[in-house]
Design a protein around this motif. Structure first.
Motif, short mmCIF file in Angstrom:
data_model
loop_
_atom_site.label_atom_id
_atom_site.label_comp_id
_atom_site.label_asym_id
_atom_site.label_seq_id
_atom_site.Cartn_x
_atom_site.Cartn_y
_atom_site.Cartn_z
N GLY A 34 0.79 -1.22 0.00
CA GLY A 34 0.00 0.00 0.00
C GLY A 34 0.82 1.27 0.00
O GLY A 34 0.29 2.35 -0.19
N GLY A 35 2.09 1.18 0.23
CA GLY A 35 2.97 2.34 0.16
C GLY A 35 2.71 3.34 1.25
O GLY A 35 2.40 3.00 2.39
N LEU A 36 2.82 4.62 0.91
CA LEU A 36 2.69 5.69 1.90
C LEU A 36 1.24 5.87 2.36
O LEU A 36 1.00 6.44 3.42
N GLY A 37 0.27 5.39 1.56
CA GLY A 37 -1.12 5.52 1.95
C GLY A 37 -1.44 4.81 3.25
O GLY A 37 -2.33 5.21 4.00
N VAL A 38 -0.75 3.73 3.53
CA VAL A 38 -0.96 2.98 4.78
C VAL A 38 -0.57 3.83 5.98
O VAL A 38 -1.18 3.74 7.04
N LEU A 39 0.41 4.69 5.80
CA LEU A 39 0.89 5.53 6.89
C LEU A 39 0.07 6.80 7.05
O LEU A 39 0.34 7.60 7.93
N GLY A 40 -0.90 7.01 6.18
CA GLY A 40 -1.72 8.22 6.25
C GLY A 40 -1.13 9.39 5.50
O GLY A 40 -1.60 10.51 5.62
N ILE A 41 -0.11 9.15 4.69
CA ILE A 41 0.51 10.21 3.90
C ILE A 41 -0.06 10.11 2.50
O ILE A 41 0.08 9.10 1.82
N GLU A 42 -0.74 11.16 2.05
CA GLU A 42 -1.41 11.12 0.76
C GLU A 42 -0.47 11.46 -0.40
O GLU A 42 -0.75 11.14 -1.53
N LYS A 43 0.61 12.13 -0.13
CA LYS A 43 1.53 12.52 -1.19
C LYS A 43 2.96 12.47 -0.65
O LYS A 43 3.17 12.38 0.56
N ALA A 44 3.92 12.53 -1.56
CA ALA A 44 5.32 12.44 -1.15
C ALA A 44 5.73 13.66 -0.32
O ALA A 44 6.46 13.55 0.64
N CYS A 45 5.24 14.82 -0.70
CA CYS A 45 5.53 16.06 0.04
C CYS A 45 4.29 16.36 0.89
O CYS A 45 3.34 16.95 0.41
N ASP A 46 4.29 15.93 2.12
CA ASP A 46 3.10 16.05 2.97
C ASP A 46 3.23 17.22 3.94
O ASP A 46 2.80 17.14 5.07
N CYS A 47 3.81 18.31 3.47
CA CYS A 47 3.96 19.46 4.35
C CYS A 47 2.77 20.41 4.16
O CYS A 47 2.13 20.44 3.13
N ASP A 48 2.48 21.21 5.19
CA ASP A 48 1.36 22.14 5.14
C ASP A 48 1.61 23.29 4.18
O ASP A 48 0.71 23.74 3.48
N ASN A 49 2.84 23.77 4.14
CA ASN A 49 3.18 24.91 3.30
C ASN A 49 4.33 24.50 2.37
O ASN A 49 5.49 24.58 2.76
N PRO A 50 4.02 24.06 1.13
CA PRO A 50 5.09 23.60 0.23
C PRO A 50 6.01 24.75 -0.19
O PRO A 50 5.62 25.92 -0.19
N CYS A 51 7.21 24.38 -0.59
CA CYS A 51 8.19 25.38 -1.02
C CYS A 51 7.79 25.93 -2.38
O CYS A 51 6.89 25.43 -3.05
N ASP A 52 8.48 26.99 -2.81
CA ASP A 52 8.14 27.66 -4.07
C ASP A 52 8.32 26.73 -5.27
O ASP A 52 7.51 26.76 -6.20
N ALA A 53 9.36 25.92 -5.26
CA ALA A 53 9.58 25.00 -6.37
C ALA A 53 8.43 24.00 -6.47
O ALA A 53 7.96 23.68 -7.57
N LYS A 55 5.33 24.48 -5.37
CA LYS A 55 4.15 25.22 -5.82
C LYS A 55 4.17 25.42 -7.33
O LYS A 55 3.15 25.30 -8.00
N LEU A 56 5.35 25.72 -7.89
CA LEU A 56 5.48 25.91 -9.33
C LEU A 56 5.20 24.61 -10.07
O LEU A 56 4.48 24.60 -11.08
N ARG A 57 5.74 23.49 -9.56
CA ARG A 57 5.47 22.18 -10.18
C ARG A 57 3.99 21.84 -10.12
O ARG A 57 3.40 21.34 -11.08
N MET A 58 3.34 22.12 -8.99
CA MET A 58 1.92 21.84 -8.85
C MET A 58 1.10 22.70 -9.80
O MET A 58 0.13 22.23 -10.40
N GLN A 59 1.50 23.96 -9.98
CA GLN A 59 0.79 24.86 -10.89
C GLN A 59 0.93 24.38 -12.34
O GLN A 59 -0.05 24.34 -13.08
#
Length: 74
Positions: A34-53, A55-59
């Motif tokens: 199940g990977g990271l989903g078993v641990l309750g982590i929905e994405k690789a970068c599970d921080c509340d405030n992502p860095c600018d890089a 945010k740019l990739r997500m955009q």
């Protein structure tokens, strides 16, 4: 040399069977744990405030998805 050929044929047969299974089931190959989903982590970068890089990739990813949805034929 015959051992190499036999191993190569077995490997090709394995990939062929995997591809037939994928085509029939339309399901991706995935791990059993199940990977990271078993641990309750929905994405690789599970921080509340992502860095600018990040945010740019997500955009860019969202823009690409929007473009694909806009140009979709079906």
């Amino acid at each position: 040399m015959s051992t190499f050929i036999a191993a190569f044929v077995v490997l090709l047969l394995f990939f062929l069977l995997m591809s037939v299974g994928y085509i029939v089931k339309k399901k991706a190959v995935e791990g059993s744990c199940g990977g990271l989903g078993v641990l309750g982590i929905e994405k690789a970068c599970d921080c509340d405030n992502p860095c600018d890089a990040r945010k740019l990739r997500m955009q860019k990813e969202q823009e690409r998805k929007d473009m694909l949805n806009q140009n979709r034929i079906i």
